[in-house]
Design an enzyme around this catalytic site. Structure first.
Site, short mmCIF file in Angstrom:
data_model
loop_
_atom_site.label_atom_id
_atom_site.label_comp_id
_atom_site.label_asym_id
_atom_site.label_seq_id
_atom_site.Cartn_x
_atom_site.Cartn_y
_atom_site.Cartn_z
N LYS A 79 0.64 -1.09 0.15
CA LYS A 79 -0.03 -0.12 -0.10
C LYS A 79 0.88 1.28 -0.02
O LYS A 79 2.08 1.34 0.58
CB LYS A 79 -0.83 -0.13 1.44
CG LYS A 79 -2.08 1.14 1.52
CD LYS A 79 -2.66 1.06 2.52
CE LYS A 79 -3.74 2.05 2.55
NZ LYS A 79 -4.84 1.75 4.09
N SER A 154 -9.38 1.96 2.96
CA SER A 154 -8.36 2.78 2.26
C SER A 154 -7.52 1.72 1.45
O SER A 154 -6.71 2.28 0.66
CB SER A 154 -7.62 3.72 3.04
OG SER A 154 -6.91 3.01 4.16
N SER A 178 -9.88 -0.39 7.02
CA SER A 178 -9.16 -0.35 5.79
C SER A 178 -8.47 -1.57 5.34
O SER A 178 -8.06 -1.50 4.11
CB SER A 178 -8.18 0.84 5.86
OG SER A 178 -9.09 2.11 5.93
#
Length: 472
Positions: A79, A154, A178
């Site tokens: 990420k 996210s 997330s």
């Protein structure tokens, strides 16, 4: 089955037996990224040349018979809120445009030491503040199940990449769901660990103050076994994480699991869930009963208040702290921040901070008898781009309320595993959440494995099933 469709564990076995080479595996994944990422928009940065060079070195090590790590030659992604040396480290924000990480985050160092090959990093909502993935720098990420749907947020880019077979596994972060919501939306597995169990050192925004109680980093993969492998590689004390503690890894036997009493709930009045979500929870419960576990309904009085405290600490406080980042472009404020009506007062902040510990103690007392809980991840499956409210069981459920099931456990500090269990009439995956006591990651992974083995391999996304692309 094509190599990209395999679990990390099976890829590793093929690599060790020389049935496939690290170079071939990396080339296949890079070719898939080149072909499919324009539609998916999961990756925002690649280190293709470095990855191929590392794959060649990994291949030589296998040919020489060198001792290799558990992830030797495995292609992974990270990420983009987690530092990878040489890759953009912007967190989807114009205020960080062009910022490049100068060194690897601690967990990235550990992955590389175990032999993993980092292909690149993945898209996020700006400042990580949304349950869908879109930002002003790189645009919107689509679901590999249906381009009209979101893969979540996210860690949406990460979930999409794993679910589409663009990497074997990856790393996300989770302050309010997330990792877990994107895993649920995308039909993969995810682990939200206890704060401090996996070092968050090298993540941005930095984790300090009350955010250290909420925010974590953790693995995302296509099987529970893969989560366990990744967890054991990246877990461990690091002084840069304010919540870190030297907790040794544990091995949990089947006998230990069979002695458990498991609690479950199919939904919560504050956020009704779809009928298919209830069925998914029941399916997981049935698998555990068949394994010989005692399973009973569980109800906690702390969840509503936990949501209120999470809202104060994560939404309202974050809105106050991040507001300067949006000066001059307030109309672009990240999605979650728009839900904050005003900054918390000193009294409200202290009440949430201290109240969190009281609620945590209450839940721990309840969980002394039922140390593992099974519950939904979210009220709904993956939603369409732009949707912000849904009718569930005759009640309107808002964007933020639908995600309550993950928010509670960020506030209370519980680890949780998500794995795919069911599906909705539209064919979208539905996951369930397995929640444990703090630092019981090994136990909940073992419980999740029981469910996974009982149900067999989960369905793969349509994009995963596309034929392999010849390396160029």
């Amino acid at each position: 089955m094509e190599p990209h469709q395999l679990t990390l564990q099976k890829m590793a076995a093929l690599l060790r037996s020389r049935q496939i080479s690290p170079v071939e595996l990396v080339q296949e994944h890079l070719a898939r990224i080149e072909r499919l990422n324009p539609e998916l928009n999961a990756f925002i940065g690649l280190r293709a040349e470095a990855a191929l060079a590392e794959a060649k070195a990994a291949e030589l090590a296998i040919q020489r018979g060198d001792a290799v790590g558990p992830l030797h030659g495995i292609p992974v992604s990270i990420k983009s809120s987690i530092a990878v040396a040489g890759l953009k480290f912007e967190c989807g924000s114009r205020t960080r445009t062009g910022l490049v990480a100068q060194q690897d985050a601690v967990l990235v160092q550990r992955l590389k030491k175990a032999g993993a090959i980092v292909l690149g990093n993945t898209n996020v909502p700006e400042m990580l503040m949304a349950y869908h993935t879109e930002n002003p720098l790189y645009g919107r990420t689509n679901s590999p199940w249906n381009a009209d749907r979101t893969p979540g947020g996210s860690s949406g880019g990460e979930a999409a990449a794993v679910a589409a077979g663009l990497c074997a596994a990856g790393i996300g972060s989770d302050g309010g769901g997330s990792i877990r919501v994107p895993a649920h939306f995308s039909g993969i597995c995810g682990l939200k660990p206890t704060p401090g169990r996996i070092p968050i050192t090298g993540h941005w925004p930095e984790s300090g103050g009350p955010f250290a109680l909420l925010g974590v980093v953790g693995p995302m993969a296509r099987s529970v076994e893969d989560l366990d492998i990744l967890f054991r590689v990246i877990a461990g004390f690091d002084a840069g994480d304010p919540m870190a503690a030297p907790i040794p890894l544990d091995d949990v036997s089947d006998a230990e699991v069979k002695n458990l009493t498991i609690g479950y709930f199919e939904g919560h009045a504050a956020a009704p869930v779809t009928s298919e979500t209830r069925v998914a929870v029941r399916t997981a419960v049935s698998a555990l009963k068949d394994f010989g576990l005692h399973v009973e309904r569980f109800e906690s009085s702390v969840l509503n208040e936990a949501r209120e405290h999470w809202w104060t600490l994560f939404v309202r406080l974050a809105a106050e702290l991040l507001a300067p980042e949006f000066t001059g472009r307030e109309c672009e404020t990240s999605e979650i921040l728009t839900y904050s009506d005003r900054p918390p007062t000193k009294e409200e902040l202290l009440a949430a901070w201290f109240g969190r510990d009281q609620l945590r103690l209450c839940l721990m007392q309840q969980m002394a008898r039922v140390p593992v809980l099974i519950c939904p991840v979210c009220s709904i499956p993956a939603f369409r781009h732009g949707e912000r409210e849904w009718t569930v069981s005759g009640k309107q459920v808002s964007y933020m309320d639908a995600m309550s099931y993950t928010q509670w456990f960020n506030l209370l500090g519980n680890p949780a595993v998500v794995l795919p269990v069911g599906s909705c009439p539209e064919g979208l995956p539905i996951g369930v959440q397995i929640v444990g006591q703090p630092n019981a990651e090994e136990l909940i992974l073992k419980v999740a494995l029981v469910i996974e083995q009982a149900l067999g391999q989960a369905r793969q996304s349509p994009m995963m099933l596309e034929k392999a692309v010849a390396a160029g």
